[in-house]
Scaffold this motif. Structure first.
Motif, PDB file in Angstrom:
ATOM      1  N   ARG A  68       0.816  -1.218   0.000  1.00 21.99           N
ATOM      2  CA  ARG A  68       0.000   0.000   0.000  1.00 21.99           C
ATOM      3  C   ARG A  68       0.847   1.265   0.000  1.00 21.99           C
ATOM      4  O   ARG A  68       0.507   2.258  -0.667  1.00 21.99           O
ATOM      5  N   GLU A  69       1.943   1.250   0.736  1.00 19.35           N
ATOM      6  CA  GLU A  69       2.747   2.455   0.903  1.00 19.35           C
ATOM      7  C   GLU A  69       3.564   2.820  -0.327  1.00 19.35           C
ATOM      8  O   GLU A  69       4.115   3.923  -0.400  1.00 19.35           O
ATOM      9  N   ALA A  70       3.641   1.917  -1.316  1.00 16.69           N
ATOM     10  CA  ALA A  70       4.528   2.115  -2.464  1.00 16.69           C
ATOM     11  C   ALA A  70       3.852   2.888  -3.586  1.00 16.69           C
ATOM     12  O   ALA A  70       3.827   2.450  -4.738  1.00 16.69           O
ATOM     13  N   MET A  71       3.284   4.048  -3.256  1.00 18.13           N
ATOM     14  CA  MET A  71       2.682   4.927  -4.265  1.00 18.13           C
ATOM     15  C   MET A  71       3.017   6.359  -3.876  1.00 18.13           C
ATOM     16  O   MET A  71       2.837   6.767  -2.721  1.00 18.13           O
ATOM     17  N   GLY A  72       3.513   7.123  -4.841  1.00 12.69           N
ATOM     18  CA  GLY A  72       4.040   8.450  -4.544  1.00 12.69           C
ATOM     19  C   GLY A  72       3.035   9.449  -4.042  1.00 12.69           C
ATOM     20  O   GLY A  72       3.387  10.379  -3.296  1.00 12.69           O
ATOM     21  N   THR A 124       1.709   5.998   8.892  1.00 12.84           N
ATOM     22  CA  THR A 124       3.147   5.811   8.794  1.00 12.84           C
ATOM     23  C   THR A 124       3.666   6.520   7.551  1.00 12.84           C
ATOM     24  O   THR A 124       2.892   6.962   6.696  1.00 12.84           O
ATOM     25  N   LEU A 125       4.987   6.602   7.451  1.00 14.41           N
ATOM     26  CA  LEU A 125       5.587   7.161   6.259  1.00 14.41           C
ATOM     27  C   LEU A 125       5.328   6.249   5.065  1.00 14.41           C
ATOM     28  O   LEU A 125       5.331   5.030   5.193  1.00 14.41           O
ATOM     29  N   SER A 126       5.112   6.855   3.917  1.00 15.18           N
ATOM     30  CA  SER A 126       5.013   6.066   2.694  1.00 15.18           C
ATOM     31  C   SER A 126       6.388   5.992   2.048  1.00 15.18           C
ATOM     32  O   SER A 126       7.338   6.653   2.471  1.00 15.18           O
ATOM     33  N   ASP A 127       6.493   5.180   1.017  1.00 19.68           N
ATOM     34  CA  ASP A 127       7.783   4.954   0.382  1.00 19.68           C
ATOM     35  C   ASP A 127       8.127   6.091  -0.583  1.00 19.68           C
ATOM     36  O   ASP A 127       7.249   6.592  -1.303  1.00 19.68           O
ATOM     37  N   PRO A 128       9.399   6.480  -0.660  1.00 22.17           N
ATOM     38  CA  PRO A 128       9.830   7.518  -1.609  1.00 22.17           C
ATOM     39  C   PRO A 128       9.988   6.932  -3.007  1.00 22.17           C
ATOM     40  O   PRO A 128      11.095   6.716  -3.504  1.00 22.17           O
ATOM     41  N   VAL A 129       8.865   6.664  -3.643  1.00 19.86           N
ATOM     42  CA  VAL A 129       8.850   5.941  -4.908  1.00 19.86           C
ATOM     43  C   VAL A 129       8.223   6.816  -5.985  1.00 19.86           C
ATOM     44  O   VAL A 129       7.359   7.648  -5.701  1.00 19.86           O
ATOM     45  N   THR A 186      -5.116  -2.523  -7.763  1.00 22.81           N
ATOM     46  CA  THR A 186      -4.939  -3.090  -6.427  1.00 22.81           C
ATOM     47  C   THR A 186      -3.750  -4.049  -6.482  1.00 22.81           C
ATOM     48  O   THR A 186      -2.945  -4.032  -7.414  1.00 22.81           O
ATOM     49  N   ALA A 187      -3.606  -4.903  -5.470  1.00 21.67           N
ATOM     50  CA  ALA A 187      -2.547  -5.916  -5.423  1.00 21.67           C
ATOM     51  C   ALA A 187      -3.025  -7.060  -4.560  1.00 21.67           C
ATOM     52  O   ALA A 187      -3.941  -6.900  -3.746  1.00 21.67           O
ATOM     53  N   ASP A 188      -2.389  -8.219  -4.720  1.00 21.89           N
ATOM     54  CA  ASP A 188      -2.843  -9.382  -3.967  1.00 21.89           C
ATOM     55  C   ASP A 188      -2.341  -9.378  -2.527  1.00 21.89           C
ATOM     56  O   ASP A 188      -2.967  -9.973  -1.651  1.00 21.89           O
ATOM     57  N   VAL A 190      -3.169  -3.500   1.323  1.00 25.56           N
ATOM     58  CA  VAL A 190      -2.882  -3.446  -0.113  1.00 25.56           C
ATOM     59  C   VAL A 190      -3.384  -2.129  -0.697  1.00 25.56           C
ATOM     60  O   VAL A 190      -4.302  -1.495  -0.169  1.00 25.56           O
ATOM     61  N   PRO A 191      -2.795  -1.700  -1.814  1.00 25.53           N
ATOM     62  CA  PRO A 191      -3.336  -0.539  -2.522  1.00 25.53           C
ATOM     63  C   PRO A 191      -4.674  -0.887  -3.148  1.00 25.53           C
ATOM     64  O   PRO A 191      -4.897  -2.025  -3.569  1.00 25.53           O
ATOM     65  N   LEU A 192      -5.566   0.072  -3.194  1.00 17.95           N
ATOM     66  CA  LEU A 192      -6.816  -0.097  -3.930  1.00 17.95           C
ATOM     67  C   LEU A 192      -7.322   1.271  -4.346  1.00 17.95           C
ATOM     68  O   LEU A 192      -7.529   2.151  -3.507  1.00 17.95           O
ATOM     69  N   MET A 193      -7.478   1.436  -5.645  1.00 18.18           N
ATOM     70  CA  MET A 193      -8.087   2.638  -6.219  1.00 18.18           C
ATOM     71  C   MET A 193      -9.128   2.212  -7.238  1.00 18.18           C
ATOM     72  O   MET A 193      -8.897   1.275  -8.006  1.00 18.18           O
ATOM     73  N   ILE A 194     -10.254   2.892  -7.232  1.00 17.11           N
ATOM     74  CA  ILE A 194     -11.309   2.633  -8.213  1.00 17.11           C
ATOM     75  C   ILE A 194     -11.682   3.948  -8.878  1.00 17.11           C
ATOM     76  O   ILE A 194     -12.100   4.899  -8.203  1.00 17.11           O
ATOM     77  N   LYS A 195     -11.519   4.005 -10.186  1.00 16.35           N
ATOM     78  CA  LYS A 195     -11.899   5.193 -10.955  1.00 16.35           C
ATOM     79  C   LYS A 195     -13.129   4.883 -11.795  1.00 16.35           C
ATOM     80  O   LYS A 195     -13.115   3.972 -12.633  1.00 16.35           O
ATOM     81  N   TYR A 196     -14.175   5.619 -11.562  1.00 16.44           N
ATOM     82  CA  TYR A 196     -15.395   5.527 -12.369  1.00 16.44           C
ATOM     83  C   TYR A 196     -15.580   6.901 -12.997  1.00 16.44           C
ATOM     84  O   TYR A 196     -15.931   7.860 -12.315  1.00 16.44           O
TER      85      TYR A 196
END
Length: 511
Positions: free
Chosen positions: A43-47, A60-65, A338-340, A363-369
């Protein structure tokens, strides 16, 4: 490389919008679906977690990605902050996603392996079965990992369908090719990549033009970076260059890339251009204080390659979304990302998944409608069995959700933000690998108990990096009772053998 330069390397201006409307959009019909889920991306691996309205949302801190494409996608999506994997390992998640059912009912409790009998049931209508029956052109590209692994291949790793000679060989211990039939669950267009080797995937497809004219079941070894290879296939499908789909029908595309799953030990495991330009020699990639122990140095060495794969997925997704826009279908396509499961990357001295810690479980999850979502945050603790009915609901197919589905349809609430008629769950449960652990996560606590009765508890509010283990007696009695009651409820609801056996009933409060 600066973000602006990275966008330019994708062929995009810094102000480009990949997901905007197109003046020449196709005539409106049933929404299309683009469903993307890379393997082992946390989840944290998104800028975007470090930008604008999203900054500071995570505890928490997210990743510097670098993920500029995902950052743009977040601006037009519902972004979930507490989506979980339930069983953070490949096969159980994928089976729950496809079936909308808990592992005890769908047939996949453990990772599908040549020494196990786990397999997604062929007799149930899964996600893509429903879409195909509803008139969709269905396409699956990438990793599957939900079928029983049998020695049905010859010595050259071509499918022969028998265990006796010339069969009797496996192609990979952890995954296998799925032949035509119910195992593919109505995916018309099939491009399957097997094996956790990012630049040498074993490819099987029913599209000979994509595999140098080979037949379905004959192995193809392109020796290319698999996200790039798969993105090319998805783009070709969108462009419909050879009439591979019926252009009068809505389409569903599921893209399941293997990276950033391990291996992540050298630039041979990632997009080397991304690595050299963005991550090589960069320090401070692991900014979480719980990266400790003898594996810290190894994690620091591996992190640049892991994040290069994250950015590699972002880069290829950008290419796909650009073509989706050019096709005129962008504003009639629901996009799910998303991710597993996540990745520990040195946190708590661990790598990989299989544990209840936030880095693996969330996990990351985004839904765009298009036209209905726009950069909003959602704290729903949504689980894998909920994804299928929720997405079918978003597509207007709620009346087609099979009776076998055990997850919930949250589509109305996610779009409207109105939770008056359906309340959010107060927890999400955790299934440990090989049935040894059970647990759950609430808005505040993470709790686990193993089959011997050993327990682990974290207060995520006061200890978001989960560095101090507590006992249930360390928290208010009402909170402890709630945790144990919720766990009992989930074990019953999911059809767990622990409930049938009333296992550890002196601790767990079963209904």
């Amino acid at each position: 490389m600066k973000r602006r330069d990275y966008l330019r390397s994708l062929g995009l201006g810094a102000g480009a919008c990949l997901l905007g409307s197109n003046a020449f959009a196709a005539k409106r019909r049933q929404p299309n679906l683009l469903f993307v889920f890379p393997d082992q991306m946390r989840r944290e691996a998104m800028g975007f977690w470090q930008q604008g309205r999203f900054k500071g949302v995570l505890p928490t801190l997210s990743d510097p990605v670098y993920t500029p494409v995902l950052d743009q996608l977040a601006q037009e999506s519902v972004v979930f902050t507490q989506a979980v994997s339930t069983c953070p390992v490949c096969s159980p998640y994928r089976a729950m996603l496809m079936s909308g059912m808990w592992p005890w009912q769908n047939g996949v409790v453990n990772n599908c392996h040549q020494n196990r009998r786990d397999s997604l049931r062929h007799d149930i209508d899964c996600f893509t079965d429903v879409l195909r029956n509803a008139g969709y052109s269905t396409c699956y590209v990438g990793k599957t990992h939900w079928e029983m692994n049998k020695p049905l291949f010859d010595e050259n790793q071509n499918y022969v369908g028998v265990t006796e000679a010339p069969g009797g060989h496996y192609i990979n211990a952890y995954d296998t090719y799925i032949p035509p039939g119910r195992g593919r669950h109505s995916n018309d267009y099939w491009f399957q990549c097997v094996k956790d080797v990012h630049k040498d995937p074993y490819v099987y497809s029913n599209r000979p033009e994509q595999i140098e004219g080979k037949k379905d079941g004959i192995q193809y070894r392109p020796k290319l970076y698999s996200p790039k290879l798969e993105a090319d296939v998805v783009i070709d499908y969108l462009q419909n260059n050879t009439g591979q789909r019926d252009g009068s029908k809505p389409f569903s595309i599921i893209w399941a890339p293997n990276p950033p799953h391990s291996p992540y030990g050298s630039e041979k495991d990632c997009d080397e251009v991304v690595y050299r330009e963005l991550y090589k020699g960069k320090e401070g990639l692991l900014n979480r204080p719980n990266v400790t122990g003898e594996n810290k140095a190894l994690a620091e060495k591996r992190a640049p390659f892991y994040f290069s794969n994250v950015t590699g997925i972002d880069k290829q997704l950008g290419r796909i979304l650009q073509v989706l826009e050019e096709s005129g279908e962008a504003d009639n396509t629901i996009v799910v990302f998303t991710a597993d499961h996540g990745e520990m990357m040195g946190s708590h001295n661990k790598f990989g998944k299989l544990v209840i810690y936030e880095e693996a479980f969330c996990v990351p999850l985004m839904i765009k409608y298009p036209g209905k979502t726009k950069g909003t945050l959602e704290d729903l603790m949504i689980t894998p069995p909920d994804i299928m009915p929720t997405v079918l609901g978003l597509l207007g197919l709620e009346d087609r959700i099979p009776e076998t589905v055990e997850g919930k349809n949250y589509s109305r609430e996610i779009i409207s933000g109105d939770w008056a008629t359906q309340s959010k769950p107060k927890s999400a449960h955790f299934l440990g690998f090989n049935s040894k652990f059970r647990g759950l996560r609430t808005d505040r606590y993470t709790y686990q108990i193993d089959e011997t009765g050993e327990q682990m508890l974290f207060d995520n509010k006061n200890d978001p990096y989960q560095m101090t283990k507590l006992q249930l007696t360390d928290i208010p009695e009402a909170d402890a009772d709630f945790i144990l009651s919720e766990l009992g409820m989930w074990l019953k609801q999911s059809g767990d053998p622990w409930f049938r056996q009333k296992k550890l009933s002196s601790v767990i409060k079963y209904p």
